[in-house]
Design a protein around this motif. Structure first.
Motif, PDB file in Angstrom:
ATOM      1  N   LYS A 146       0.833  -1.207   0.000  1.00 47.53           N
ATOM      2  CA  LYS A 146       0.000   0.000   0.000  1.00 47.53           C
ATOM      3  C   LYS A 146       0.867   1.257   0.000  1.00 47.53           C
ATOM      4  O   LYS A 146       0.531   2.244  -0.657  1.00 47.53           O
ATOM      5  CB  LYS A 146      -0.948  -0.006   1.194  1.00 47.53           C
ATOM      6  CG  LYS A 146      -2.071  -1.016   1.062  1.00 47.53           C
ATOM      7  CD  LYS A 146      -3.001  -0.963   2.262  1.00 47.53           C
ATOM      8  CE  LYS A 146      -4.170  -1.901   2.094  1.00 47.53           C
ATOM      9  NZ  LYS A 146      -5.113  -1.848   3.208  1.00 47.53           N
ATOM     10  N   TYR A 182       2.233   1.745  -3.490  1.00 49.63           N
ATOM     11  CA  TYR A 182       1.164   2.238  -4.348  1.00 49.63           C
ATOM     12  C   TYR A 182       0.876   3.712  -4.066  1.00 49.63           C
ATOM     13  O   TYR A 182       0.691   4.503  -4.985  1.00 49.63           O
ATOM     14  CB  TYR A 182      -0.101   1.399  -4.155  1.00 49.63           C
ATOM     15  CG  TYR A 182      -1.332   1.992  -4.789  1.00 49.63           C
ATOM     16  CD1 TYR A 182      -1.487   1.996  -6.169  1.00 49.63           C
ATOM     17  CD2 TYR A 182      -2.330   2.576  -4.021  1.00 49.63           C
ATOM     18  CE1 TYR A 182      -2.606   2.558  -6.760  1.00 49.63           C
ATOM     19  CE2 TYR A 182      -3.451   3.127  -4.596  1.00 49.63           C
ATOM     20  CZ  TYR A 182      -3.583   3.123  -5.966  1.00 49.63           C
ATOM     21  OH  TYR A 182      -4.695   3.682  -6.545  1.00 49.63           O
ATOM     22  N   SER A 183       0.846   4.102  -2.801  1.00 47.42           N
ATOM     23  CA  SER A 183       0.511   5.493  -2.456  1.00 47.42           C
ATOM     24  C   SER A 183       1.590   6.470  -2.905  1.00 47.42           C
ATOM     25  O   SER A 183       1.326   7.653  -3.071  1.00 47.42           O
ATOM     26  CB  SER A 183       0.243   5.645  -0.958  1.00 47.42           C
ATOM     27  OG  SER A 183       1.424   5.460  -0.227  1.00 47.42           O
ATOM     28  N   GLU A 205       2.933   6.358  -5.798  1.00 45.46           N
ATOM     29  CA  GLU A 205       2.713   6.594  -7.227  1.00 45.46           C
ATOM     30  C   GLU A 205       1.776   7.778  -7.422  1.00 45.46           C
ATOM     31  O   GLU A 205       0.968   8.102  -6.558  1.00 45.46           O
ATOM     32  CB  GLU A 205       2.137   5.336  -7.886  1.00 45.46           C
ATOM     33  CG  GLU A 205       3.092   4.156  -7.826  1.00 45.46           C
ATOM     34  CD  GLU A 205       2.508   2.880  -8.414  1.00 45.46           C
ATOM     35  OE1 GLU A 205       1.367   2.907  -8.923  1.00 45.46           O
ATOM     36  OE2 GLU A 205       3.203   1.862  -8.358  1.00 45.46           O
ATOM     37  N   ARG A 251      -3.982   7.036  -9.332  1.00 44.60           N
ATOM     38  CA  ARG A 251      -4.868   6.323  -8.416  1.00 44.60           C
ATOM     39  C   ARG A 251      -5.856   5.490  -9.224  1.00 44.60           C
ATOM     40  O   ARG A 251      -6.280   5.874 -10.309  1.00 44.60           O
ATOM     41  CB  ARG A 251      -5.657   7.296  -7.540  1.00 44.60           C
ATOM     42  CG  ARG A 251      -4.793   8.032  -6.547  1.00 44.60           C
ATOM     43  CD  ARG A 251      -4.403   7.083  -5.414  1.00 44.60           C
ATOM     44  NE  ARG A 251      -3.505   7.684  -4.482  1.00 44.60           N
ATOM     45  CZ  ARG A 251      -2.182   7.515  -4.502  1.00 44.60           C
ATOM     46  NH1 ARG A 251      -1.624   6.775  -5.419  1.00 44.60           N
ATOM     47  NH2 ARG A 251      -1.417   8.080  -3.609  1.00 44.60           N
ATOM     48  N   VAL A 295      -7.579  -0.893  -8.076  1.00 38.27           N
ATOM     49  CA  VAL A 295      -6.421  -1.314  -7.287  1.00 38.27           C
ATOM     50  C   VAL A 295      -6.727  -1.176  -5.801  1.00 38.27           C
ATOM     51  O   VAL A 295      -6.453  -2.080  -5.009  1.00 38.27           O
ATOM     52  CB  VAL A 295      -5.161  -0.507  -7.671  1.00 38.27           C
ATOM     53  CG1 VAL A 295      -4.024  -0.757  -6.692  1.00 38.27           C
ATOM     54  CG2 VAL A 295      -4.728  -0.843  -9.095  1.00 38.27           C
ATOM     55  N   GLU A 296      -7.310  -0.059  -5.397  1.00 38.89           N
ATOM     56  CA  GLU A 296      -7.626   0.159  -3.987  1.00 38.89           C
ATOM     57  C   GLU A 296      -8.657  -0.853  -3.489  1.00 38.89           C
ATOM     58  O   GLU A 296      -8.536  -1.374  -2.370  1.00 38.89           O
ATOM     59  CB  GLU A 296      -8.101   1.595  -3.779  1.00 38.89           C
ATOM     60  CG  GLU A 296      -6.963   2.585  -3.985  1.00 38.89           C
ATOM     61  CD  GLU A 296      -7.416   4.012  -4.238  1.00 38.89           C
ATOM     62  OE1 GLU A 296      -8.606   4.325  -4.022  1.00 38.89           O
ATOM     63  OE2 GLU A 296      -6.554   4.814  -4.651  1.00 38.89           O
TER      64      GLU A 296
END
Length: 151
Positions: free
Chosen positions: A66, A69-70, A72, A75, A79-80
């Motif tokens: 996570k 990903y955050s 990047e 959004r 994915v979330e």
């Protein structure tokens, strides 16, 4: 060595005693029954059969992913939703691992996560410009849902 049961004595503040006596679980009426229920509640909250504890453990496992990903710039609702489903799914599996009949217990625990995931998929399908990294993802989801509904 302890007998089958062991007597204890404790002095409680008025607030602690009021809390103890407010426990209304499994028909506990007497002080002894309420203390046993309090112990059972404590055990459940720290054991792997506790969904909350299992969720925290699963969330901790997913934390590096996570975090990556955050970092990047883009959004994606998909994915979330997937990251949350995996976290909740792992927690449900861990919380049900000791159940005699794992299937029914796991189905009950996993249902809220499955419903939340499906809601996000539906949101992606219904929005004209859903928050996704690749625009064609929404079209693929819409097409798959349409194909499934036509069957």
């Amino acid at each position: 060595m302890l007998n089958k049961t062991q007597s204890i004595s404790a002095r409680l503040s008025a607030d602690d005693y009021a809390y103890l006596m407010s426990i209304d679980r499994n028909g506990a009426v007497t002080q002894s029954e309420k203390v046993r229920e309090l112990i059972a509640m404590a055990r459940e909250s720290v054991g792997v059969e506790s969904f909350a504890r299992a969720y925290l453990a699963a969330g901790e496992t997913m934390l590096p992913i996570k975090a990556k990903y955050s970092d990047e710039n883009q959004r994606s609702l998909l994915v979330e939703a997937m990251l949350e489903f995996v976290t909740e799914g792992a927690a449900a599996i861990q919380a049900c691992a000791d159940e005699e009949m794992i299937g029914p217990a796991l189905e009950r625990k996993a249902l809220p996560a499955a419903e939340a995931f499906m809601e996000k998929i539906l949101l992606i399908a219904l929005q004209s410009e859903p928050r996704l990294i690749e625009a064609q993802t929404a079209e693929k989801i819409r097409q798959r849902l349409t194909d499934m509904l036509e069957r």
